[in-house]
Design an enzyme around this catalytic site. Structure first.
Site, PDB file in Angstrom:
ATOM      1  N   GLU A 137      -3.713  -9.211   2.879  1.00 43.98           N
ATOM      2  CA  GLU A 137      -4.358  -9.065   4.182  1.00 43.98           C
ATOM      3  C   GLU A 137      -5.401 -10.128   4.487  1.00 43.98           C
ATOM      4  O   GLU A 137      -5.652 -10.440   5.660  1.00 43.98           O
ATOM      5  CB  GLU A 137      -4.996  -7.674   4.291  1.00 43.98           C
ATOM      6  CG  GLU A 137      -4.016  -6.535   4.499  1.00 43.98           C
ATOM      7  CD  GLU A 137      -3.435  -5.983   3.202  1.00 43.98           C
ATOM      8  OE1 GLU A 137      -2.821  -4.906   3.244  1.00 43.98           O
ATOM      9  OE2 GLU A 137      -3.593  -6.646   2.151  1.00 43.98           O
ATOM     10  N   GLU A 141       0.816  -1.212   0.000  1.00 44.27           N
ATOM     11  CA  GLU A 141       0.000   0.000   0.000  1.00 44.27           C
ATOM     12  C   GLU A 141       0.850   1.262   0.000  1.00 44.27           C
ATOM     13  O   GLU A 141       0.502   2.262  -0.645  1.00 44.27           O
ATOM     14  CB  GLU A 141      -0.947  -0.023   1.201  1.00 44.27           C
ATOM     15  CG  GLU A 141      -2.015  -1.091   1.060  1.00 44.27           C
ATOM     16  CD  GLU A 141      -2.978  -1.130   2.221  1.00 44.27           C
ATOM     17  OE1 GLU A 141      -4.171  -0.873   2.034  1.00 44.27           O
ATOM     18  OE2 GLU A 141      -2.515  -1.419   3.351  1.00 44.27           O
TER      19      GLU A 141
END
Length: 826
Positions: A632, A612
Site C-alpha cells: 500500500e 490482507e
C-alpha cells in the site's frame, strides 16, 4: 485413478549440470526433495585453482562443473529457486567419485549433452550403480528413447523412460513423458501422478518420435514462417508485430524468439531435426537457403542473440519517452543495424483491440482485410501451424489434447492448434486452406466428410465433454483430472448460491462454500466486502462445513479498487473511505470468528487488500508461484484491512509467546518488541513482495500451518481438502490480545525511517507514510506499553489511511497508479 509410486520419490540424482540439468535439480529442490547434482571431472585444474595449490585430486576441482552449474542457475533472473532454503537441498558431486551414491536415490534423471553415444555409455554406468526398481529417465529433447536404453537389462528398461522438461523448469508447465518400448505402464503412470502432484507439471504423454510433440511442431512451423516471411520481403519488425500476441502467441513472436533461444542453438536443433525426419514433407523449411544465409552470417559474426547482446535485434543504451530500451534491428542485406520501427499495418491496428482470439482472427481473415499485408502474413502463420499440426498428429501424439496442451503449456500460446481451428470454424478454415494450396490432413478430411464439425465436442453450455479421435473416427470422452476444479464450470453447472457485481458464493460440494472474486483483476471493493460478510453469515446459520476463498483468475487479488479513493477525493467525503475500510475489516473479522473454518486459496499476485484477505482467515493454501505482499505504501497509504494487525499478531505475537509472555498479564513482557516490529516495518515500508509462496513463508506471510501446492490446477481441490480436514475439530480463534508497545518503540521505528530518508532511500512522503506505519505498529503513542484488543489496531489502521488519503502526494500516487499501472515515487 493413477496410483502413487510404490517407493516414494524423496531423493533425486540429476546427471549433468548444464543449464537444463541444474535447473531440473533446482526445481526438484523447490518441490521439497533432496537433489544430488553430478557432472564430469575436469581434465585439469583451472589457472585459478592451480594458483591456489589445488590439483585434479582435490574435490574442489573435481566438483567444479557441478558447482559452477549450480552457481550459474542460482544467479538467473527470474530465479530458478523458490527460496534460499531450496538451494540448500541441492548437493553437488561428480561422476567418478559419486556415481555409487545413485544407490541412495529413488529417481535418476540424466541431462547430459544431446549425443546418443554419450547417453548410452552413461546409462551403462548408471545401471551398475542403482538399486533394482529405481526410476531412470533421460531429459532428451528429441533423441529416440529406445536407442538410449538399448542393451540394458530387463529391469532397467522397465523403469526407464523420457522426461522432457521445458526451460526454465520452475516456470514452464509442460513435461513431456515418453515411454520406451519396454517401459512398465504402472511405473509410467505412477511417475505421471508424481510429476503432476509433487513437481506441479502439466504432463503430456508423447510417442517416441523425433523432438516429440512441442519441439517437432514448432521447430518446423517456426522455420516455415521465417522462410515465407523472408521470401515475401517482410521485415523482422513486421513479422514480430504480426506473429506475437495478435495471433495468440508470446511477445517474443518469431525473430525475438530466435534471439531468446540462441541463434546457434535454434539452428542446431533445426539441422538435427532435418536429419531425423527424412519422410517429413515439410522438413525443407528447416534448411531454407534464404534463412540459412542470414543465420550463417549471424553465427559467423558471433551474433547469437540475447546471450551475445545482439542477433536479429540489438539493444542500445538509449531510452524512449516511456523509459523503455530502444532497439536496433538487423539489416540482412548489409548486416548493419538500423533503428527498429513500428510497422504500418492498418489491418493489424484495426483488430488488435478485439479481445477474444477467435473473434480477432476471424475479423483479420475476413473479406475486409483479405489482401492486406499484415493479414496475409497472419493467415500464412496460422494456416501453416494448423496444416502441419494435423499432418503429423497421428505420428507424434496419442490424441489431440496432447498437442494443444504441449503448445499452450510449453510455448505459452493462448490456444493450441486444434483449439484455435475450432474457434475459427473447422470446415470454413479447411476450405480456405485448400484455397491457399495447403493440403488438409486426410484424417481431417474424413472427419468433415462424416459430418463432424469440430475437434472438441461441447455441451449446450459450451463445456468440452469429448474430443475427436483419428483412431476411432468418432468422439471419445475427454478424461478429466479429478483434482482440477474449474470455477467457470461450476458456474455453468448452476452451483451458484448467491452473487453480486463483484463476487459469488458457489457450492463446491461436500457442504463447502467457495467465495470467488469476479471484479477486474479481482480487486477488493465494497461488493466483495459485502459478499464476505454474507459468507460469514451463512457459515453461522446454515449447513455449510467450511469456506474456501479462491478463483480462476490470473491472480488471487491485486489489492483494493483505487477508484473508490478517487471518488472520495472528488467528493471530499473522507467518511466514505473510512466506512469502506471498516466494512472490509469487519467482514474479515466475521470470517475469522465464524464457527466454521475459512481457507484462502492463493495464487499469482496477492497484494495489498488481497494479501490482507489471505492473512485475515484461518489458513492459507498457496500455489508455489504466489507473490504476496502489503504494497500500500506504493500508493501512499498504509494497509488498513487488518494487514498490520495480522503481522503484529503473527510476528510480534510469536516473539512474545517464545519468551513466555501471557497476553493480558500485568507488567510489560520480558522481551524487546522492537526487532519484530522492525521486521514488519521493513516488509511493509519497502512494499516487499515474495518471489514465491516458499519465500512468503520465510518473510512471515505464511505460517508453519499454511500449505504450499506445486500444481496450480490442484489448488482449489487442496484448499477444499484442507478446509474439510480442519472442520473435523474446528474451534474458532478467540479475539487476540495484542501488545501495544507505545511511544518509545514508535520513536525508535521512526528514527530508522529518518535514517532511510537522510541516506536517500526514502522520499519525504515515504518518510511521512513511514511515521504513520510506525505509530500503528507500536499500537499508538501511549507513554507506556499495554495490552489492547484487536479493534484498537484496526482503528489505528483506519485513522492512518484516512489521514494519508487527504494529502496531495498520496492522491498523486493513486491517480498515477490508475493511469499508468506503475507506482509514483514522490
Amino acid at each position: 485413478m493413477t496410483q502413487p509410486i510404490a517407493r516414494p520419490i524423496e531423493r533425486v540424482a540429476v546427471l549433468g549440470a548444464g543449464t537444463m540439468g541444474a535447473a531440473i535439480a533446482a526445481h526438484v529442490a523447490n518441490a521439497g526433495l533432496h537433489a544430488l547434482l553430478l557432472d564430469i571431472v575436469p581434465s585439469e585444474p583451472s589457472e585459478a585453482e592451480t594458483r591456489r595449490g589445488l590439483t585434479r585430486d582435490d574435490r574442489a576441482v573435481r566438483d567444479r562443473p557441478a558447482r559452477d552449474g549450480l552457481d550459474r542457475i542460482a544467479k538467473l533472473k527470474p530465479p530458478s529457486f523458490v527460496s534460499a532454503a531450496a538451494r540448500t537441498r541441492v548437493e553437488i558431486g561428480n561422476f567418478d567419485d559419486d556415481l555409487s551414491r545413485l544407490a541412495e536415490v529413488d529417481w535418476v534423471v540424466e541431462a547430459v549433452v544431446e549425443r546418443l553415444d554419450i547417453k548410452r555409455d552413461l546409462m551403462a554406468r548408471v545401471e551398475a550403480a542403482v538399486r533394482p526398481g529405481t526410476l531412470v529417465t533421460t531429459n532428451t529433447s528429441g533423441l529416440p528413447i529406445h536407442q538410449i536404453v538399448e542393451g540394458r537389462s530387463d529391469d532397467f528398461r522397465r523403469h526407464f523412460f523420457g522426461t522432457h522438461f521445458f526451460n526454465p523448469p520452475r516456470y514452464m508447465k509442460l513435461l513431456e513423458l515418453i515411454a520406451g518400448d519396454d517401459t512398465d505402464p504402472a511405473a509410467f503412470d505412477a511417475f505421471a501422478h508424481f510429476a503432476a502432484s509433487t513437481l506441479g507439471k502439466g504432463v503430456v504423454r508423447t510417442k517416441d518420435t523425433p523432438n516429440f510433440i512441442g519441439n517437432r511442431i514448432l521447430s518446423v512451423h517456426g522455420a516455415e514462417v521465417m522462410a515465407y516471411a523472408i521470401g515475401e520481403g517482410y521485415s523482422f519488425e513486421e513479422v514480430d508485430a504480426v506473429t506475437g500476441p495478435l495471433i495468440g502467441r508470446p511477445k517474443t513472436a518469431t525473430f525475438r524468439l530466435q534471439d531468446l533461444v540462441g541463434i546457434d542453438v535454434a539452428d542446431g536443433v533445426a539441422r538435427n531435426l532435418y536429419d531425423l525426419i527424412p519422410d517429413d514433407d515439410h522438413r525443407d523449411a528447416l534448411v531454407d537457403p534464404a534463412v540459412a544465409a542470414i543465420i550463417g552470417g549471424l553465427k559467423a559474426r558471433g551474433w547469437l542473440g540475447n546471450k551475445t547482446k545482439q542477433g536479429f535485434y540489438r539493444k542500445t543504451k538509449q531510452r524512449d519517452a516511456k523509459g523503455k530500451p530502444v532497439f536496433e534491428v538487423l539489416q540482412p542485406e548489409t548486416f548493419d543495424y538500423a533503428p527498429a520501427t513500428t510497422p504500418d499495418l492498418p489491418s493489424v491496428a484495426a483488430v488488435r483491440k478485439t479481445r477474444a482470439l477467435g473473434d480477432r482472427l476471424r475479423a483479420l481473415f475476413g473479406p475486409d482485410f483479405r489482401d492486406a499485408r499484415g493479414a496475409r502474413l497472419a493467415w500464412q502463420a496460422v494456416a501453416r501451424l494448423l496444416r502441419y499440426s494435423a499432418a503429423v498428429a497421428p505420428e507424434i501424439a496419442h490424441d489431440l489434447p496432447s498437442i494443444d496442451r504441449a503448445i499452450r503449456w510449453g510455448f505459452s500460446y493462448e490456444a493450441g492448434p486444434f483449439e484455435l481451428w475450432d474457434a475459427l470454424g473447422v470446415r470454413a478454415t479447411a476450405e480456405r486452406l485448400r484455397a491457399s494450396d495447403f493440403a488438409v490432413a486426410p484424417w481431417v478430411e474424413a472427419m468433415l466428410a462424416a459430418g463432424v464439425e469440430s475437434f472438441y465436442r461441447r455441451d449446450d453450455d459450451g463445456r468440452v465433454i469429448g474430443v475427436y479421435s483419428w483412431d476411432a473416427a468418432a468422439y471419445v470422452d475427454l478424461p478429466r483430472d479429478p483434482h482440477a476444479i474449474d470455477v467457470a464450470s461450476l458456474v455453468r453447472d448452476a452451483h451458484t448460491v448467491e452473487a453480486n457485481d463483484s463476487a459469488r458464493l458457489i457450492d463446491l460440494g461436500d457442504d463447502v462454500l467457495l467465495l470467488a472474486f469476479e471484479s477486474k483483476m479481482n480487486a477488493i471493493d465494497l461488493s466483495i466486502s459485502a459478499m464476505m460478510s454474507r459468507a460469514a453469515e451463512r457459515l453461522r446459520t446454515e449447513h455449510w462445513r467450511a469456506l474456501v476463498i479462491g478463483n480462476d483468475g490470473a491472480n488471487f487479488s491485486v489489492g483494493a479498487n483505487l477508484n473508490g479513493f478517487v471518488q472520495a477525493f472528488e467528493a471530499g467525503d473522507w467518511s466514505m473511505l473510512e466506512d469502506g475500510c471498516r466494512q472490509l475489516q469487519h467482514a474479515l473479522v466475521a470470517l475469522r470468528r465464524a464457527p466454521k473454518p475459512v481457507v484462502a486459496a492463493v495464487h499469482g499476485m496477492a497484494l495489498g487488500g488481497g494479501c490482507e484477505v489471505a492473512l485475515g482467515v484461518d489458513r492459507i493454501v498457496a500455489a508455489s508461484e504466489s507473490y504476496i505482499g502489503l504494497v500500500e505504501v506504493g500508493v501512499g497509504v498504509v494497509p488498513a484491512g487488518g494487514g498490520l494487525l495480522e503481522l503484529v499478531r503473527r510476528l510480534l505475537g510469536a516473539s512474545l509467546a517464545a519468551a513466555g509472555a501471557q497476553p493480558g498479564a500485568k507488567g510489560a513482557p520480558q522481551v524487546d518488541p522492537l526487532p519484530a516490529l522492525q521486521q514488519i516495518l521493513q516488509l511493509v515500508g519497502t512494499a516487499k513482495v515474495s518471489g514465491s509462496a516458499q519465500e512468503a513463508h520465510e518473510m512471515g506471510f505464511l505460517t508453519d500451518e499454511d500449505r504450499i501446492v506445486m500444481n496450480r490446477d490442484h489448488l482449489l481441490h487442496e484448499a477444499k481438502r484442507e478446509a474439510l480436514h480442519m472442520a473435523e475439530t474446528y474451534v474458532a480463534d478467540a479475539p487476540a490480545t495484542l501488545w501495544a508497545a507505545g511511544a518509545s518503540v514508535a520513536a525508535a521505528l521512526q528514527l530508522g525511517i529518518w535514517g532511510m530518508q537522510q541516506s536517500g532511500w526514502a522520499t519525504e512522503h515515504d518518510a511521512h507514510i513511514g511515521r504513520y506505519l510506525a505509530t500503528v505498529l507500536a499500537g499508538g503513542r501511549a507513554a507506556r506499553g499495554r495490552w489492547v484488543d484487536e479493534e484498537h489496531f484496526l482503528r489505528l489502521e483506519r485513522e492512518s489511511l484516512v489521514a494519508l488519503a487527504q494529502t496531495a502526494a498520496t492522491q498523486d500516487r493513486i491517480r498515477h497508479m490508475l493511469t499508468t499501472g506503475k507506482p509514483l515515487r514522490n
